[in-house]
Design an enzyme around this catalytic site. Structure first.
Site, short mmCIF file in Angstrom:
data_model
loop_
_atom_site.label_atom_id
_atom_site.label_comp_id
_atom_site.label_asym_id
_atom_site.label_seq_id
_atom_site.Cartn_x
_atom_site.Cartn_y
_atom_site.Cartn_z
N HIS A 1 17.01 47.97 18.10
CA HIS A 1 16.38 47.67 19.39
C HIS A 1 15.06 48.43 19.53
O HIS A 1 14.62 48.71 20.65
CB HIS A 1 17.31 48.01 20.56
CG HIS A 1 18.62 47.32 20.53
ND1 HIS A 1 18.82 46.07 21.09
CD2 HIS A 1 19.81 47.67 19.97
CE1 HIS A 1 20.07 45.70 20.90
NE2 HIS A 1 20.69 46.65 20.21
N SER B 1 -12.87 49.91 12.48
CA SER B 1 -13.34 49.62 13.83
C SER B 1 -14.84 49.79 13.87
O SER B 1 -15.40 50.64 13.16
CB SER B 1 -12.67 50.56 14.84
OG SER B 1 -13.32 50.49 16.11
N SER C 1 0.82 -1.22 0.00
CA SER C 1 0.00 0.00 0.00
C SER C 1 0.85 1.26 0.00
O SER C 1 0.58 2.22 -0.73
CB SER C 1 -0.93 0.00 1.22
OG SER C 1 -1.80 -1.10 1.19
#
Length: 400
Positions: free
Chosen positions: A142, A263, A95
Site C-alpha cells: 500500500h 532540469s 480486394s
C-alpha cells in the site's frame, strides 16, 4: 504517424507503401502458382510475373483516377505483362483477400522484430534478478514500508510477467495470423478451399477457417489485447523504478550520460525520464485496443470502416511496442542500484519486520494470535526506537 523521436526503424521499414505493395504482389503470385498447380490457369502463367516491379508513383497516378488502391496496384502490374497472362492476375479473389492476407504478413514480420526485442529484454531482466538475488531492499505494501525482500525477487517478478506476454505473442503469431482466398462475400464462387490452403501454405500462414469477405477483426483485437496487457507490464515496472528513484527513497537511479541535464534551472536533479516516457507511451498503446474492438463491429459480411484507422494505429502500435521495449532494455542496463541506501532504509524502518516478531511471539509465548498482534501493533505505533520496541513486546525470545 509516429514522430521521429519515437521511431523503431525496423518496424517503420516494414510499413512503407512500397513494402505494402510488395506483400500484395507476394500474395497474388502465391495465388497464381496455386491456380497453375490446380490446372485452372495455363502452365507458365505465374512465370510471366517474375520480372514485374513495384512503382509506387505509377500506382498513385492510377489511384487518383480509380479511387481504389488495390485496383490501382493490379493495373500497375498487369500493364507490365502480356494480355494472355495479365487476365489471370487477381483471378477469383476480392480486394480483401489480398489486402487482409498481406496484412497478416505485415503483422508476422513486425512480430518477428518485437519478439526478438522482448527476448532481449527478458535476458536483461533475468540477469538483474541473478545479480541482485542477495541485495536486500525494503518491501512496501500500500506504499507503506513492509518486510524486506531481495531486489532480485522484484526483477524476477517482472521477468515472469514479461515472459507470459512473450509467450502470448508467439502463440498469436503461430495460430491467429491467417490467409484467405474465398472471393466475394467469402463464398468460394470461383476458387476452392484447396486453392486457399495452397496459398496459405506458400505464405507460411494458417487458413482463416470461416471468413466473410474479410479476415475477421477479432484476430487483430486479440493482438491489441496482448500489446495492451504488455504495455501495462511496461508501465508497471516503470512506475516501480520511478518510485524507487524519488529523493526520499533514493534506492535506484536511471543512468545519466556525461552531458545529460535533469532540469533547466535545478542542476541537482536526476529525473526518471526514460521511465516516465515509457509510462506515457504505454497509455497510448493501450488506447488502440478500444479501436480494435470497435473494428470488429462491421456491417453484414463486411464494410471498410476499419480500414482507415488500421492504416494509422496498427503500425503506430507495433512501432511503439518495439520502441518502448528497446528503451526499457537500455534503461535497465544502465540502472544504478544504491545498495547502501537500500540497507539504510531497511534499518530505518526496522519495526516493519513486525510479522517476524508477531510469529515469534505466537510460537514462543503462551498468547493467542490476537493478543500477540495487539502487542506488536501497539509497540510499533508508539516508538521509533528499537530498544523501546523490544521492551514493549517483552522480547525475550530466541532470535533466529
Amino acid at each position: 504517424m509516429i514522430i521521429q523521436r519515437y521511431r523503431s526503424s525496423k518496424i517503420a521499414s516494414l510499413w512503407t507503401e512500397e513494402k505494402k505493395f510488395h506483400r500484395f504482389l507476394k500474395v497474388e503470385k502465391a495465388l497464381l502458382a496455386s491456380l497453375e498447380e490446380e490446372k485452372i490457369i495455363p502452365s507458365g502463367t505465374s512465370a510471366q510475373f517474375d520480372k514485374v516491379s513495384i512503382n509506387v508513383k505509377r500506382i498513385e497516378e492510377i489511384e487518383a483516377e480509380t479511387r481504389h488502391d488495390l485496383i490501382a496496384f493490379c493495373t500497375s502490374i498487369t500493364e507490365q505483362v502480356p494480355p494472355e497472362a495479365s487476365k489471370y492476375f487477381h483471378y477469383g479473389v476480392t480486394s480483401s483477400d489480398i489486402i487482409d492476407t498481406a496484412l497478416s504478413l505485415a503483422l508476422k514480420e513486425s512480430l518477428n522484430v518485437i519478439i526478438q526485442d522482448i527476448e532481449q529484454l527478458l535476458t536483461t531482466l533475468h540477469q538483474l534478478a541473478q545479480d541482485h538475488q542477495k541485495t536486500p531492499i525494503l518491501g512496501r505494501s500500500h506504499g507503506m514500508a513492509a518486510e524486506p525482500l531481495s531486489l532480485g525477487q522484484k526483477f524476477l517478478h517482472f521477468y515472469a510477467e514479461c515472459y507470459r506476454r512473450f509467450e502470448d505473442l508467439k502463440d498469436f503469431q503461430e495460430k491467429e495470423l491467417t490467409a484467405q482466398c474465398s472471393g466475394a462475400v467469402g463464398n468460394y464462387t470461383l476458387l476452392t478451399p484447396a486453392i486457399e490452403n495452397k496459398v496459405a501454405s506458400k505464405l507460411g500462414l494458417a487458413v482463416e477457417n470461416v471468413s466473410s469477405q474479410i479476415i475477421n477483426r477479432d484476430h487483430i483485437a486479440k493482438l491489441m489485447s496482448i500489446t495492451a496487457n504488455y504495455s501495462s507490464f511496461l508501465e508497471r515496472i516503470c512506475i516501480e523504478l520511478r518510485h524507487l528513484q524519488r529523493s526520499e527513497v533514493g534506492e535506484i537511479q536511471e543512468g545519466m550520460g556525461p552531458f545529460q541535464k535533469g532540469s533547466s534551472t535545478m542542476p541537482h536533479k536526476k529525473n526518471p525520464i526514460s521511465a516516465e516516457n515509457i509510462s506515457g507511451l504505454a497509455r497510448l498503446i493501450r488506447s488502440h485496443y478500444q479501436v480494435a474492438l470497435e473494428n470488429n463491429l462491421l456491417w453484414h459480411e463486411r464494410d471498410i470502416s476499419h480500414s482507415s484507422n488500421e492504416r494509422l494505429y496498427l503500425p503506430d502500435n507495433l512501432e511503439l511496442v518495439s520502441y518502448t521495449t528497446q528503451r526499457l532494455d537500455t534503461l535497465l542496463k544502465s540502472l544504478i542500484v544504491n545498495k547502501d541506501k537500500c540497507l539504510e532504509n531497511i534499518l530505518t524502518h526496522y519495526q516493519f519486520l513486525s510479522s517476524y516478531f508477531l510469529h515469534k511471539i505466537i510460537k514462543e509465548k503462551n498468547l493467542s494470535r490476537e493478543e500477540g498482534y495487539k502487542i506488536v501493533q501497539t509497540a510499533s505505533f508508539q516508538t521509533n526506537n528499537l530498544h523501546d520496541f523490544l521492551e514493549k513486546i517483552n522480547y525475550k525470545i530466541k532470535i533466529d
